[in-house]
Design an enzyme around this catalytic site. Structure first.
Site, mmCIF file in Angstrom:
data_model
loop_
_atom_site.group_PDB
_atom_site.id
_atom_site.type_symbol
_atom_site.label_atom_id
_atom_site.label_comp_id
_atom_site.label_asym_id
_atom_site.label_seq_id
_atom_site.Cartn_x
_atom_site.Cartn_y
_atom_site.Cartn_z
ATOM 1 N N SER A 83 0.849 -1.189 0.000
ATOM 2 C CA SER A 83 0.000 0.000 0.000
ATOM 3 C C SER A 83 0.887 1.243 0.000
ATOM 4 O O SER A 83 2.092 1.173 0.281
ATOM 5 C CB SER A 83 -0.890 -0.009 1.246
ATOM 6 O OG SER A 83 -1.490 1.246 1.481
ATOM 7 N N TYR A 86 -2.407 -0.127 10.627
ATOM 8 C CA TYR A 86 -2.371 -0.582 9.228
ATOM 9 C C TYR A 86 -1.016 -0.274 8.603
ATOM 10 O O TYR A 86 -0.413 -1.120 7.932
ATOM 11 C CB TYR A 86 -3.489 0.102 8.456
ATOM 12 C CG TYR A 86 -3.547 -0.251 6.988
ATOM 13 C CD1 TYR A 86 -3.971 -1.508 6.568
ATOM 14 C CD2 TYR A 86 -3.182 0.687 6.024
ATOM 15 C CE1 TYR A 86 -4.023 -1.830 5.219
ATOM 16 C CE2 TYR A 86 -3.236 0.376 4.673
ATOM 17 C CZ TYR A 86 -3.653 -0.884 4.276
ATOM 18 O OH TYR A 86 -3.692 -1.189 2.946
#
Length: 300
Positions: free
Chosen positions: A154, A167
């Site tokens: 990501s 995250y």
């Protein structure tokens, strides 16, 4: 197009030709994983599409042929992973397993000060430990033909976003793990690639916004006094990002290249803003970078 029967972890359709190249994709129920599964199926790969619910597998089958087989797998359950690997090994029919795409993942948001440690552990268990467990189980089959590992990271794998610290920690860890694996597996010519998308239009945003609402509702009065304003601003920024997300096919194209190119890249930043941010990051003073992030999120 037609459907074939599948039970939990057992493929009962007649297998394709033994020359068919096979790929395992985790987290294939929706979003990036589902799009990758269908695209690779359309390109002639036999796809073992990892799902946790039989209904999700049947929905994928309705859009495909017998080359797409749902694979029941829970990346937090070692027994489930080993059973899935056994199923794949028994279904290759002599053909090669040319790739594993680790896409399964969740987003745990909230201020790190008030985040329950159980939630932080769950974030790492799914996004890091589960990925390694899948790789360990599938590596013997990949080694036989020099298959490839594609880990879906990501933007947060390199730049941490406030109130998504858990995250970001998981994606930073995934990137570090991938870097080490790339060197460790070089002698067997097993490429390890990272795909690093920015905001993508997938259902994960709906789930993230729902989780953010629940987190706000569960925050204590003390936590709300400390972080409520910023968390609401971060939620609104996430809503804007979701609306502006890139088409999922741009991520799929990077995955396809990583699996099929004679010279796959170690990293695939996806999206103009992602590439620009990664390019500028080494040159930006930390205080300026932090200010830009606060500004972008509308934080106090």
């Amino acid at each position: 197009m037609f459907r074939h029967g599948v039970t939990f972890g057992l493929i009962v359709s007649e297998p394709p030709s033994h020359l068919t190249r096979s790929v395992v994709i985790t987290g294939a129920s929706t979003g990036i994983g589902a799009a990758c599964a269908l695209e690779l199926h359309n390109r002639g790969f036999r796809v073992f599409a990892g799902v946790r619910r039989a209904a999700d597998g049947l929905r994928l089958q309705e859009q495909a042929s017998r080359l797409l087989a749902p694979l029941m797998i829970d990346v937090t359950d070692v027994a489930s992973i080993l059973e899935a690997a056994k199923t794949v090994a028994g279904s290759l029919d002599g053909g090669p397993l040319v790739g594993v795409v680790n896409n399964a993942g969740i987003v745990v948001g909230g201020p790190l000060e008030t985040l329950p440690l159980s939630e932080f552990r769950r974030q790492l268990e799914v996004n890091v430990v589960g990925q390694l467990a899948v790789i360990q189980a599938m590596l013997p089959m990949l080694r036989e033909c020099g298959g490839r590992i594609v880990n879906i990271s990501s933007f947060s794998g390199r730049i941490a976003i406030p109130y998504s610290g858990a995250y970001a920690a998981s994606k930073h860890a995934l990137e570090a793990m991938s870097d080490a694996l790339r060197i460790e597996l070089r002698r067997w010519k097993i490429p390890v690639c990272l795909v690093e998308p920015g905001s993508v239009k997938t259902p994960i945003w709906d789930k993230a916004l729902e989780d953010a609402d629940r987190a706000l509702q569960s925050m204590t009065p003390q936590a709300l006094a400390l972080y409520g304003e910023d968390v609401r601003a971060a939620r609104e920024a996430a809503r804007r990002l979701a609306a502006q997300g890139m088409p999922v096919q741009r991520v799929v194209a990077a995955v396809v290249h990583a699996l099929t190119s004679p010279s796959p890249k170690a990293r695939y930043p996806v999206g103009f803003h992602t590439r620009l941010a990664f390019l500028l990051q080494p040159w930006l003073p930390v205080r300026l970078r932090d200010w830009l992030l606060r500004k972008a999120l509308g934080l106090s």
